[in-house]
Design a protein around this motif. Structure first.
Motif, PDB file in Angstrom:
ATOM      1  N   PRO A 184       0.964  -1.183  -0.060  1.00  0.00           N
ATOM      2  CA  PRO A 184      -0.019  -0.076   0.039  1.00  0.00           C
ATOM      3  C   PRO A 184       0.814   1.248   0.164  1.00  0.00           C
ATOM      4  O   PRO A 184       1.864   1.217   0.571  1.00  0.00           O
ATOM      5  CB  PRO A 184      -0.704  -0.098   1.161  1.00  0.00           C
ATOM      6  CG  PRO A 184      -0.874  -1.588   1.723  1.00  0.00           C
ATOM      7  CD  PRO A 184       0.553  -2.006   1.072  1.00  0.00           C
ATOM      8  N   SER A 185       0.533   2.300  -0.799  1.00  0.00           N
ATOM      9  CA  SER A 185       1.055   3.536  -0.946  1.00  0.00           C
ATOM     10  C   SER A 185       0.233   4.565  -1.482  1.00  0.00           C
ATOM     11  O   SER A 185      -0.538   4.347  -2.428  1.00  0.00           O
ATOM     12  CB  SER A 185       2.406   3.280  -1.661  1.00  0.00           C
ATOM     13  OG  SER A 185       3.137   4.641  -1.708  1.00  0.00           O
ATOM     14  N   ASP A 186       0.293   5.772  -1.001  1.00  0.00           N
ATOM     15  CA  ASP A 186      -0.409   6.834  -1.663  1.00  0.00           C
ATOM     16  C   ASP A 186       0.408   7.800  -2.259  1.00  0.00           C
ATOM     17  O   ASP A 186       0.110   8.805  -2.786  1.00  0.00           O
ATOM     18  CB  ASP A 186      -1.357   7.596  -0.676  1.00  0.00           C
ATOM     19  CG  ASP A 186      -0.388   8.166   0.695  1.00  0.00           C
ATOM     20  OD1 ASP A 186       0.757   8.089   0.728  1.00  0.00           O
ATOM     21  OD2 ASP A 186      -1.158   8.680   1.654  1.00  0.00           O
ATOM     22  N   ALA A 187       1.498   7.547  -2.613  1.00  0.00           N
ATOM     23  CA  ALA A 187       2.568   8.185  -3.273  1.00  0.00           C
ATOM     24  C   ALA A 187       2.313   8.513  -4.599  1.00  0.00           C
ATOM     25  O   ALA A 187       1.994   7.299  -5.404  1.00  0.00           O
ATOM     26  CB  ALA A 187       4.084   7.619  -3.287  1.00  0.00           C
ATOM     27  N   THR A 188       2.343   9.775  -5.071  1.00  0.00           N
ATOM     28  CA  THR A 188       2.154  10.085  -6.537  1.00  0.00           C
ATOM     29  C   THR A 188       3.392  10.308  -7.249  1.00  0.00           C
ATOM     30  O   THR A 188       4.531  10.267  -6.733  1.00  0.00           O
ATOM     31  CB  THR A 188       1.058  11.474  -6.497  1.00  0.00           C
ATOM     32  OG1 THR A 188       2.115  12.567  -5.899  1.00  0.00           O
ATOM     33  CG2 THR A 188      -0.212  11.247  -5.841  1.00  0.00           C
ATOM     34  N   GLY A 189       3.275  10.372  -8.641  1.00  0.00           N
ATOM     35  CA  GLY A 189       4.306  10.371  -9.388  1.00  0.00           C
ATOM     36  C   GLY A 189       4.892   9.129 -10.184  1.00  0.00           C
ATOM     37  O   GLY A 189       4.457   8.019  -9.572  1.00  0.00           O
ATOM     38  N   GLY A 190       5.771   9.303 -10.942  1.00  0.00           N
ATOM     39  CA  GLY A 190       6.594   8.237 -11.453  1.00  0.00           C
ATOM     40  C   GLY A 190       5.671   8.004 -12.775  1.00  0.00           C
ATOM     41  O   GLY A 190       4.638   8.236 -13.231  1.00  0.00           O
ATOM     42  N   THR A 191       6.436   6.783 -13.411  1.00  0.00           N
ATOM     43  CA  THR A 191       5.493   6.195 -14.445  1.00  0.00           C
ATOM     44  C   THR A 191       5.366   4.729 -14.414  1.00  0.00           C
ATOM     45  O   THR A 191       6.275   3.745 -14.206  1.00  0.00           O
ATOM     46  CB  THR A 191       6.700   6.343 -15.853  1.00  0.00           C
ATOM     47  OG1 THR A 191       6.816   7.584 -16.176  1.00  0.00           O
ATOM     48  CG2 THR A 191       5.853   5.575 -17.068  1.00  0.00           C
ATOM     49  N   LEU A 192       4.147   4.499 -14.551  1.00  0.00           N
ATOM     50  CA  LEU A 192       3.563   2.841 -14.559  1.00  0.00           C
ATOM     51  C   LEU A 192       3.935   2.192 -15.873  1.00  0.00           C
ATOM     52  O   LEU A 192       3.342   2.792 -16.759  1.00  0.00           O
ATOM     53  CB  LEU A 192       2.174   2.682 -13.994  1.00  0.00           C
ATOM     54  CG  LEU A 192       1.519   1.436 -13.847  1.00  0.00           C
ATOM     55  CD1 LEU A 192       1.953   0.936 -12.810  1.00  0.00           C
ATOM     56  CD2 LEU A 192       0.116   1.637 -13.688  1.00  0.00           C
ATOM     57  N   ARG A 193       4.735   1.120 -15.779  1.00  0.00           N
ATOM     58  CA  ARG A 193       5.170   0.370 -16.828  1.00  0.00           C
ATOM     59  C   ARG A 193       4.405  -0.801 -16.946  1.00  0.00           C
ATOM     60  O   ARG A 193       4.522  -1.681 -16.168  1.00  0.00           O
ATOM     61  CB  ARG A 193       6.512   0.221 -16.849  1.00  0.00           C
ATOM     62  CG  ARG A 193       7.447   1.685 -16.684  1.00  0.00           C
ATOM     63  CD  ARG A 193       8.863   1.261 -16.231  1.00  0.00           C
ATOM     64  NE  ARG A 193       9.187   0.358 -15.045  1.00  0.00           N
ATOM     65  CZ  ARG A 193      10.370   0.181 -14.404  1.00  0.00           C
ATOM     66  NH1 ARG A 193      11.324   0.841 -14.967  1.00  0.00           N
ATOM     67  NH2 ARG A 193      10.510  -0.564 -13.525  1.00  0.00           N
ATOM     68  N   LEU A 194       3.592  -0.816 -18.042  1.00  0.00           N
ATOM     69  CA  LEU A 194       2.856  -2.059 -18.235  1.00  0.00           C
ATOM     70  C   LEU A 194       3.174  -3.100 -19.597  1.00  0.00           C
ATOM     71  O   LEU A 194       4.002  -2.343 -20.348  1.00  0.00           O
ATOM     72  CB  LEU A 194       1.173  -1.620 -18.838  1.00  0.00           C
ATOM     73  CG  LEU A 194       0.536  -0.743 -17.635  1.00  0.00           C
ATOM     74  CD1 LEU A 194      -0.825  -0.478 -18.054  1.00  0.00           C
ATOM     75  CD2 LEU A 194       0.803  -1.285 -16.224  1.00  0.00           C
ATOM     76  N   VAL A 195       3.008  -4.064 -19.480  1.00  0.00           N
ATOM     77  CA  VAL A 195       3.276  -5.243 -20.678  1.00  0.00           C
ATOM     78  C   VAL A 195       2.027  -5.822 -21.203  1.00  0.00           C
ATOM     79  O   VAL A 195       1.360  -6.225 -19.940  1.00  0.00           O
ATOM     80  CB  VAL A 195       4.721  -6.096 -20.378  1.00  0.00           C
ATOM     81  CG1 VAL A 195       5.771  -5.277 -20.267  1.00  0.00           C
ATOM     82  CG2 VAL A 195       4.467  -6.652 -18.927  1.00  0.00           C
TER      83      VAL A 195
END
Length: 591
Positions: free
Chosen positions: A64-75
């Motif tokens: 669990p985390s409520d941190a925002t930002g970054g890029t989610l990488r899907l395949v």
């Protein structure tokens, strides 16, 4: 629900949890190679570190985390279409939660992801007449990515696109089945010839926020149809038609900013999305990238290497992951074992002799060794034995049973059907490794009582559409046993059972009533079950349908498929989205 399945593409239900050989050594070699890569400046992370425990995302939240930002990488593998009215792949429907909103949608609450919650609408819909008429009211403040308010007319227009079968090809046809007038078929918005171009008469939009549907037949599970991406809004007058998938207009928290066969798909934040109107999506990452067209092994390697966070294909890992040393335990801690709603079964068509005889069908059912079938599918990590025509993942069903083979009962049934020495038949299977292995296992068991089953391998690309999906072809070729994998489009008994058992659902092309079952008494039980308003009464009514079908012996359920989802080491808020067989991308974050 009755489907016009002739409108559906051959690949509408990808086989989730198909046979995955237990190549543990191969996985360990891959893991070892990846460990040697290191993180350095290569952009590839090293061996994953422990981030939770096995099964954490099934009924809970992984990391669990409520941190925002970054890029989610899907395949993922192939994406059939980014057009919400054209896609018929559950993994793509999961991806669409990022840029598509519907009147209602699936909950993102752990352990309740098969339940509906309001999305664009203020509630789950109201019906004053037992499911014949449905009304929704849209929330205030919902907008497309261009800032244009989303109105009831946009919802209607998006649904009307499914009727334009000349340009919008490949998506679900539920709305066509339930809203069209067979005596005066609607041709879709691109050929709209209605007075003043008012569109489909069964959908009323008295004001910008109200939409009312008048169905051709009562359907209490109609809200699940409205949760499909094909029921999402499209701006009125959008003329991209068949090319809409190249640049769909977002109603969700992200917009599709680029689509490239090599670079994949990129989504970035939609500044017009108002989180105050959306209690489902958290939209934590700044951007999402999707690498498409990847093989199962390549997707596994990316997850292990740390270059991917989620595989949205819904097929799970390609190798069985076990523990036994530290590296294995670290990987196993990132696995969520999911029992899907996908059921493997044998259909015994009543139009093919001797399967037109109930006792001959009973002989086949008595011989089946589900333990051996399970092993042929990869063991307990890939399949759960079942003898009931009801997915284990679907609540409210009859008690599950696990009968053992009974050769004496099979021989007695053969004697009753006038074939004491057995008989010969053709066993139709898709020409895929797991399916053929299963068929060989079953045919070997049948041979023990004199039943010769000629395993006929058929082209997987045409198998469901024109081979076993065409009743005339089944009868002409003498397919007395048909191997099928059946997955409902949404988690309700009606969605699972009606296409299989209602005689009125039999179609010439794309037929899913594989047993050609047409019993008026069963059809009547289906009508009763569909009309049941209370959940408990509905479950009881559908159990009666199952009991009546099982008495005919036309289906022999074998196993429910399982998948092992592997989370990327950066994944946060990993929640298993049961209807799509993967992690919910709408709430996922990265750390």
């Amino acid at each position: 629900m009755i489907h016009r399945t002739d409108r559906r593409p051959a690949g509408r239900r990808p086989l989730r949890g198909a046979h995955r050989p237990a190549v543990v050594l191969s996985l360990l070699l891959v893991l070892g190679l990846l460990a040697g890569c290191g993180s350095g400046n290569s952009g590839v992370a090293g061996v994953p570190t422990l981030t939770g425990e096995a099964g954490a995302g099934v009924d809970g939240v992984r990391a669990p985390s409520d941190a925002t930002g970054g890029t989610l990488r899907l395949v993922t593998g192939e994406v059939d279409s980014l057009d919400p009215q054209r896609s018929y792949v559950p993994g793509v429907w999961n991806l669409m939660r990022l840029y598509v909103r519907t009147l209602v949608t699936y909950s993102s609450e752990p352990g309740r992801t098969d339940e509906l919650v309001p999305d664009l609408a203020t509630d789950l819909g109201t019906t004053p007449d037992g499911g014949r008429t449905w009304t929704w009211t849209l929330k205030d403040g919902v907008r497309f990515e261009n800032g244009q308010p989303i109105t009831s007319r946009d919802v209607k227009y998006g649904i009307e696109r499914s009727f334009a079968s000349d340009v919008v090809v490949g998506g679900p046809s539920y709305v066509v089945d339930l809203l069209d007038d067979p005596a005066n078929p609607y041709a879709g918005p691109y050929q709209d010839e209605t007075p003043d171009r008012l569109g489909l008469g069964s959908i009323a939009t008295p004001d910008d926020r109200t939409i009312t549907f008048t169905l051709t037949t009562p359907a209490l599970d109609f809200p699940f149809v409205m949760a499909l991406p094909s029921s999402s809004p499209v701006p009125v007058g959008e003329q991209a038609a068949g090319a809409y998938g190249a640049d769909p207009v977002s109603s969700g928290p992200y917009t599709v900013t680029s689509v490239d066969p090599r670079a994949g798909i990129r989504l970035e934040r939609n500044p017009e999305w108002d989180p105050a109107t959306d209690e489902v999506r958290t939209a934590l990452p700044d951007a999402v990238v999707v690498r498409t067209g990847m093989s199962g092994l390549a997707r596994d390697q990316a997850l292990l290497a740390g270059s991917a966070d989620i595989d949205v294909s819904g097929s799970g890992v390609q190798q069985t992951i076990t523990t036994g040393r530290l590296d294995d335990e670290q990987v196993a801690a990132r696995v969520d074992d999911v029992t899907t709603g996908s059921v493997r079964l044998l259909a015994l068509p009543t139009t093919v002799a001797p399967m037109d005889n109930a006792d001959c069908r009973a002989a086949v059912a008595a011989v089946v060794d589900r333990a051996a079938v399970q092993e042929s599918l990869g063991g307990a990590t890939s399949a759960v034995r079942t003898a009931r025509l009801w997915p284990r993942a679907l609540d409210g069903g009859p008690e599950q049973t696990d009968p053992r083979p009974d050769l004496d009962a099979a021989r007695e049934a053969l004697a009753r059907c006038g074939r004491p020495d057995g008989f010969s038949t053709v066993f139709a299977v898709p020409d895929a490794t797991g399916a053929v292995a299963l068929a060989d296992t079953v045919s070997g068991a049948l041979a023990e009582v004199g039943i010769t089953a000629d395993v006929r391998r058929l082209d997987p690309t045409t198998y469901y559409a024109t081979d076993v999906g065409n009743p005339e072809s089944v009868t002409a070729n003498g397919y007395g046993i048909v191997l099928a994998t059946w997955t409902a489009d949404f988690p309700t008994p009606a969605s699972f059972l009606v296409p299989l058992v209602d005689g009125r659902s039999i179609r010439t092309v794309g037929n899913t009533n594989y047993a050609h079952l047409g019993v008026p008494e069963i059809n009547a039980l289906v009508d009763t079950a569909r009309a049941a308003a209370e959940p408990a009464a509905a479950d009881e009514a559908w159990q009666q349908v199952v009991g009546a079908v099982e008495e005919t012996g036309v289906y022999v359920p074998l196993a429910t498929n399982k998948v092992q989802l592997l989370s990327g080491q950066r994944l946060r808020n990993g929640v298993v989205m049961q209807p799509y067989g993967g992690y919910d991308v709408a709430t996922a974050g990265v750390g």
